[in-house]
Design a protein around this motif. Structure first.
Motif, mmCIF file in Angstrom:
data_model
loop_
_atom_site.group_PDB
_atom_site.id
_atom_site.type_symbol
_atom_site.label_atom_id
_atom_site.label_comp_id
_atom_site.label_asym_id
_atom_site.label_seq_id
_atom_site.Cartn_x
_atom_site.Cartn_y
_atom_site.Cartn_z
ATOM 1 N N GLY A 3 16.192 17.521 26.513
ATOM 2 C CA GLY A 3 17.573 17.174 26.816
ATOM 3 C C GLY A 3 18.560 18.318 26.890
ATOM 4 N N GLY A 4 18.103 19.567 26.835
ATOM 5 C CA GLY A 4 19.031 20.685 26.850
ATOM 6 C C GLY A 4 19.392 21.112 25.441
ATOM 7 N N PRO A 5 19.888 22.341 25.261
ATOM 8 C CA PRO A 5 20.146 22.857 23.916
ATOM 9 C C PRO A 5 21.196 22.085 23.130
ATOM 10 C CG PRO A 5 20.972 24.365 25.603
ATOM 11 C CD PRO A 5 20.139 23.348 26.297
ATOM 12 N N MET A 6 22.224 21.554 23.789
ATOM 13 C CA MET A 6 23.276 20.839 23.065
ATOM 14 C C MET A 6 22.790 19.453 22.628
ATOM 15 S SD MET A 6 25.232 23.328 23.175
ATOM 16 C CE MET A 6 26.653 22.717 22.298
ATOM 17 N N HIS A 7 22.071 18.779 23.508
ATOM 18 C CA HIS A 7 21.491 17.487 23.135
ATOM 19 C C HIS A 7 20.475 17.673 22.011
ATOM 20 C CE1 HIS A 7 20.046 13.346 23.785
ATOM 21 N NE2 HIS A 7 18.847 13.848 23.538
ATOM 22 N N TRP A 8 19.675 18.728 22.110
ATOM 23 C CA TRP A 8 18.678 19.015 21.069
ATOM 24 C C TRP A 8 19.361 19.249 19.725
ATOM 25 C CZ3 TRP A 8 18.072 23.642 18.265
ATOM 26 C CH2 TRP A 8 16.946 23.701 17.440
ATOM 27 N N GLN A 10 17.335 10.239 29.764
ATOM 28 C CA GLN A 10 18.483 9.427 30.169
ATOM 29 C C GLN A 10 19.757 10.268 30.112
ATOM 30 O OE1 GLN A 10 18.178 6.140 27.421
ATOM 31 N NE2 GLN A 10 16.214 5.506 28.285
ATOM 32 N N HIS A 11 19.874 11.075 29.063
ATOM 33 C CA HIS A 11 21.009 11.989 28.941
ATOM 34 C C HIS A 11 21.074 12.932 30.136
ATOM 35 C CE1 HIS A 11 23.617 15.169 27.377
ATOM 36 N NE2 HIS A 11 22.623 16.028 27.556
ATOM 37 N N MET A 12 19.931 13.502 30.520
ATOM 38 C CA MET A 12 19.915 14.437 31.639
ATOM 39 C C MET A 12 20.216 13.737 32.959
ATOM 40 S SD MET A 12 19.648 17.295 30.272
ATOM 41 C CE MET A 12 19.904 17.990 31.885
ATOM 42 N N PHE A 13 19.773 12.499 33.101
ATOM 43 C CA PHE A 13 20.041 11.735 34.324
ATOM 44 C C PHE A 13 21.546 11.668 34.571
ATOM 45 C CE2 PHE A 13 21.161 7.776 36.453
ATOM 46 C CZ PHE A 13 20.310 7.772 37.554
ATOM 47 N N PHE A 14 22.293 11.298 33.550
ATOM 48 C CA PHE A 14 23.746 11.178 33.711
ATOM 49 C C PHE A 14 24.425 12.543 33.742
ATOM 50 C CE2 PHE A 14 22.613 6.985 31.956
ATOM 51 C CZ PHE A 14 23.157 6.177 32.945
ATOM 52 N N ALA A 15 23.895 13.498 32.977
ATOM 53 C CA ALA A 15 24.483 14.839 32.954
ATOM 54 C C ALA A 15 24.442 15.479 34.331
ATOM 55 C CB ALA A 15 23.752 15.712 31.940
ATOM 56 N N GLU A 16 23.327 15.320 35.034
ATOM 57 C CA GLU A 16 23.166 15.925 36.360
ATOM 58 C C GLU A 16 24.039 15.254 37.412
ATOM 59 O OE1 GLU A 16 18.575 17.435 35.620
ATOM 60 O OE2 GLU A 16 18.935 15.582 36.744
ATOM 61 N N ARG A 17 24.536 14.076 37.113
ATOM 62 C CA ARG A 17 25.416 13.377 38.050
ATOM 63 C C ARG A 17 26.888 13.526 37.686
ATOM 64 N NH1 ARG A 17 20.602 11.952 38.068
ATOM 65 N NH2 ARG A 17 19.563 10.963 39.832
ATOM 66 N N THR A 18 27.149 14.094 36.524
ATOM 67 C CA THR A 18 28.518 14.316 36.078
ATOM 68 C C THR A 18 28.962 15.753 36.294
ATOM 69 O OG1 THR A 18 28.221 12.612 34.368
ATOM 70 C CG2 THR A 18 30.075 14.130 34.079
ATOM 71 N N CYS A 19 28.016 16.680 36.279
ATOM 72 C CA CYS A 19 28.357 18.102 36.244
ATOM 73 C C CYS A 19 29.146 18.586 37.454
ATOM 74 C CB CYS A 19 27.093 18.945 36.064
ATOM 75 S SG CYS A 19 25.908 18.841 37.435
ATOM 76 N N SER A 20 29.023 17.922 38.580
ATOM 77 C CA SER A 20 29.731 18.380 39.783
ATOM 78 C C SER A 20 31.167 17.876 39.854
ATOM 79 C CB SER A 20 28.976 17.924 41.039
ATOM 80 O OG SER A 20 28.894 16.509 41.083
ATOM 81 N N LYS A 21 31.561 17.055 38.880
ATOM 82 C CA LYS A 21 32.921 16.499 38.885
ATOM 83 C C LYS A 21 33.860 17.418 38.111
ATOM 84 C CE LYS A 21 31.038 11.809 39.100
ATOM 85 N NZ LYS A 21 30.878 10.507 38.410
ATOM 86 N N VAL A 22 34.871 17.915 38.807
ATOM 87 C CA VAL A 22 35.827 18.850 38.204
ATOM 88 C C VAL A 22 37.198 18.173 38.145
ATOM 89 C CG1 VAL A 22 36.925 21.105 38.391
ATOM 90 C CG2 VAL A 22 34.550 20.789 39.159
ATOM 91 N N PRO A 23 37.717 17.927 36.952
ATOM 92 C CA PRO A 23 39.041 17.291 36.831
ATOM 93 C C PRO A 23 40.113 18.092 37.581
ATOM 94 C CG PRO A 23 37.930 17.333 34.702
ATOM 95 C CD PRO A 23 37.096 18.165 35.629
ATOM 96 N N GLY A 24 40.920 17.389 38.345
ATOM 97 C CA GLY A 24 42.015 18.036 39.060
ATOM 98 C C GLY A 24 41.633 18.692 40.363
ATOM 99 N N VAL A 25 40.354 18.632 40.728
ATOM 100 C CA VAL A 25 39.887 19.236 41.980
ATOM 101 C C VAL A 25 39.245 18.153 42.835
ATOM 102 C CG1 VAL A 25 38.294 20.870 43.038
ATOM 103 C CG2 VAL A 25 39.551 21.514 40.977
ATOM 104 N N PRO A 35 29.773 19.451 27.106
ATOM 105 C CA PRO A 35 28.486 19.872 26.533
ATOM 106 C C PRO A 35 27.305 19.616 27.463
ATOM 107 C CG PRO A 35 29.781 18.728 24.877
ATOM 108 C CD PRO A 35 30.511 18.555 26.179
ATOM 109 N N SER A 36 27.349 18.504 28.175
ATOM 110 C CA SER A 36 26.223 18.166 29.045
ATOM 111 C C SER A 36 26.074 19.151 30.202
ATOM 112 C CB SER A 36 26.364 16.737 29.583
ATOM 113 O OG SER A 36 27.560 16.591 30.335
ATOM 114 N N ASP A 37 27.174 19.819 30.596
ATOM 115 C CA ASP A 37 27.072 20.846 31.637
ATOM 116 C C ASP A 37 26.198 22.006 31.157
ATOM 117 O OD1 ASP A 37 28.728 19.289 33.129
ATOM 118 O OD2 ASP A 37 30.350 20.750 33.308
ATOM 119 N N ILE A 38 26.320 22.337 29.883
ATOM 120 C CA ILE A 38 25.489 23.393 29.294
ATOM 121 C C ILE A 38 24.022 22.996 29.369
ATOM 122 C CG2 ILE A 38 24.936 24.619 27.159
ATOM 123 C CD1 ILE A 38 27.893 24.368 26.384
#
Length: 551
Positions: free
Chosen positions: A497-502, A115-130, A479-482
């Motif tokens: 879930g990735g190293p940070m989630h782990w 579930q963490h990865m599901f949302f992480a993969e949909r958030t990672c392309s969002k860049v604040p201010g761009v 962290p989720s981008d990592i």
């Protein structure tokens, strides 16, 4: 059951062959065909009871045992039990088993990680201010370098319907690049299975031009450089691009370690220079690690992020420092794997076995053989590390054994030998010659072996700890981008879930304490010292989502 275990859908024809459906008809004739089927059953006086059907593999003890053995994770194991219960008992009992299995899985660590990865993969392309509105429309692209990486990147553009010009050193090399791309398409499963037809391939290749003169890139809206990792060579290339490309063109480098700001010094307008780090093979790997330098403009960032989406990549934005996110973290992870070879009874296969059991797609040493051991050696040489006189003697250097391996010409799969021997392509086997090479780097003062738990913790804690340093230095937006970088580009298991989630699931205090213990045993290893961000958050029991409050 086999399809459900791996989540693989099947087509109507296969469903009919398996007995999962009674008939396959055209959509326009669906209602009439269904009525006809019922009328035939009524006329025959026979009605099939679905629960009485025999399911292949569940009345055969050997087939069932094989299926259970192949189901390594909780969800696939539960699926096998559900289907087994449905076949071996009445429907009420089967449904009860299915309900209980579902409820247990819903709160499992694997479910939380996925579930963490599901949302992480949909958030990672969002860049604040761009904003995506700032992106340059890319009607034509360019790629500099016709090697394996350059060809793969060109194929990414072709697959997305973007015409691309590939530039190489001379006409012969350019022609070889084009032939190589065509051969790669023809070796693909899509081509062999007829999903990519000759006509479709011909149409796709019509969008490819290969040239040897930089002027051929004059109309490109985006150019990606994919040449050798040498700063001077890259600067010379970008200087040439700066003169040949139109002022609005975005100039991107596929560098995996070098500074984007350093490369941008070669152009008049550094704001149009951005990193676009594809992972090899570029036409297969889904991760794209874009890199923003200090002088990279919003337009360049927006264009790189938008292109990642168009190429159907999982796209993350990183900051500009050695290795960015992924390779920066790979360094301590790899160093710790190498350090374990100093124990008398430890071999590459012993470390890799623990890592793959943890869930990594490949162990560290097998991964190095795939990537090429000469690549890492070249990076360490560029940093002055392969010459002992250039190293700090007070800091442990565990890559000396890897340096020796590279000097011996054991570059990996491409030459048939690396950390492993490849008598059969892509099939690794232990090599006594490697054991002999490693023997010269053993440390008699260390324990003879390393337990499986310590192999896992030494590698994964070094990895996660560097992730906290990446956050401290703002090389990652979150962290989720990592986690996305490591699950999409380095084979870290998504169900973990990735190293940070782990690390957070393990408990930040426990992660810190284990690192403190390892660091006490080896004080000359900087990367084992807990990162300040990790230590500060662990001290107060803060959740990872609050990381920015501790900077």
């Amino acid at each position: 059951a086999s399809c459900a275990r791996v989540g693989r859908p099947i087509g109507a024809k296969q469903a009919l062959e398996l007995g999962a459906v009674d008939a396959v008809v055209e959509l326009d004739n669906l209602e009439a065909a269904a009525l006809d089927q019922v009328e035939q059953m009524v006329a025959a006086g026979s009605f099939r009871r679905t629960k009485s059907l025999q399911v292949d593999g569940f009345r055969d003890a050997d087939a069932l045992a094989k299926l259970k053995k192949s189901a390594r994770l909780p969800a696939p194991q539960a699926i096998v039990r559900c289907v087994e219960a449905a076949v071996g008992s009445d429907i009420a009992t089967g449904l009860a088993v299915e309900r209980d299995e579902f409820m247990a899985l819903a709160v499992s660590p694997e479910a939380k990680a996925l579930q963490h990865m599901f949302f992480a993969e949909r958030t990672c392309s969002k860049v604040p201010g761009v904003s995506a509105k700032d992106a340059v429309p890319v009607a034509a692209a360019g790629v500099v370098g016709g090697g394996t990486m350059g060809r793969g990147i060109a194929m990414c553009f072709l697959d997305a319907g973007v015409p691309v010009t590939l530039l190489d050193v001379d006409e012969k090399a350019a022609a070889a690049a084009r032939s190589g791309i065509e051969e790669t398409y023809k070796r693909s499963s899509a081509f062999r299975k007829g999903k990519l037809t000759e006509a479709a391939l011909e149409k796709k290749l019509a969008g490819l031009k290969c040239a040897a003169d930089v002027s051929a890139l004059s109309d490109a809206d985006l150019v990606v450089e994919a040449i050798y990792e040498d700063m001077d060579v890259k600067r010379a290339t970008f200087a040439a691009l700066d003169g040949a490309c139109k002022p609005s063109a975005i100039l991107a480098s596929n560098t995996s370690t070098l500074s984007i700001d350093g490369i941008a010094e070669a152009v008049a307008d550094p704001s149009r220079v951005v990193g676009m780090h594809f992972f090899s093979p570029a036409n297969v790997m889904r991760l794209l690690e874009n890199v923003r330098g200090a002088r990279t403009g919003a337009v360049a960032v927006a264009t790189a992020m938008a292109m990642g989406k168009k190429l159907k990549k999982t796209t993350v934005l990183a900051g500009d420092d050695f290795g960015f996110i992924g390779n920066r973290m790979l360094e301590p992870y790899g160093r710790e794997c190498l350090a374990m070879l100093r124990h008398a009874e430890m071999a590459p296969k012993d470390v890799d076995a623990v890592l793959t059991k943890f869930g990594m797609a490949m162990g560290f040493f097998a991964m190095c053989d795939l990537a090429g051991n000469d690549i890492g050696y070249a990076v360490r040489t560029s940093l002055g590390l392969t010459d002992p006189s250039g190293r700090d003697p007070s800091v442990e250097y565990s890559a000396d054994v890897a340096d020796e391996l590279a000097r011996a010409g054991r570059f990996g799969q491409k030459v048939g030998k690396g950390w492993y021997l490849y008598e059969t392509p892509r099939v690794p086997s232990p090599d006594p010659d490697v054991d002999s090479l490693i023997a010269g780097f053993k440390d008699a003062s260390l324990a003879q072996t390393v337990s499986a738990d310590d192999v896992r913790d030494r590698a994964m804690l070094a990895l996660a700890n560097e992730g906290f340093r990446v956050l401290e230095e703002r090389l990652a937006l979150r962290p989720s981008d990592i986690d996305v970088v490591w699950t999409s580009g380095y084979g870290f298991p998504r169900h973990v879930g990735g190293p940070m989630h782990w690390a957070e699931a393990r408990g930040l205090a426990e992660v810190r304490d284990r690192l403190v213990g390892f660091a006490a045993e080896r004080p000359s290893v900087p990367y084992l010292q807990p990162a300040k961000l990790l230590a500060d958050m662990a001290d107060v029991g803060a959740p990872l989502k609050d990381w920015e409050k501790f900077l």
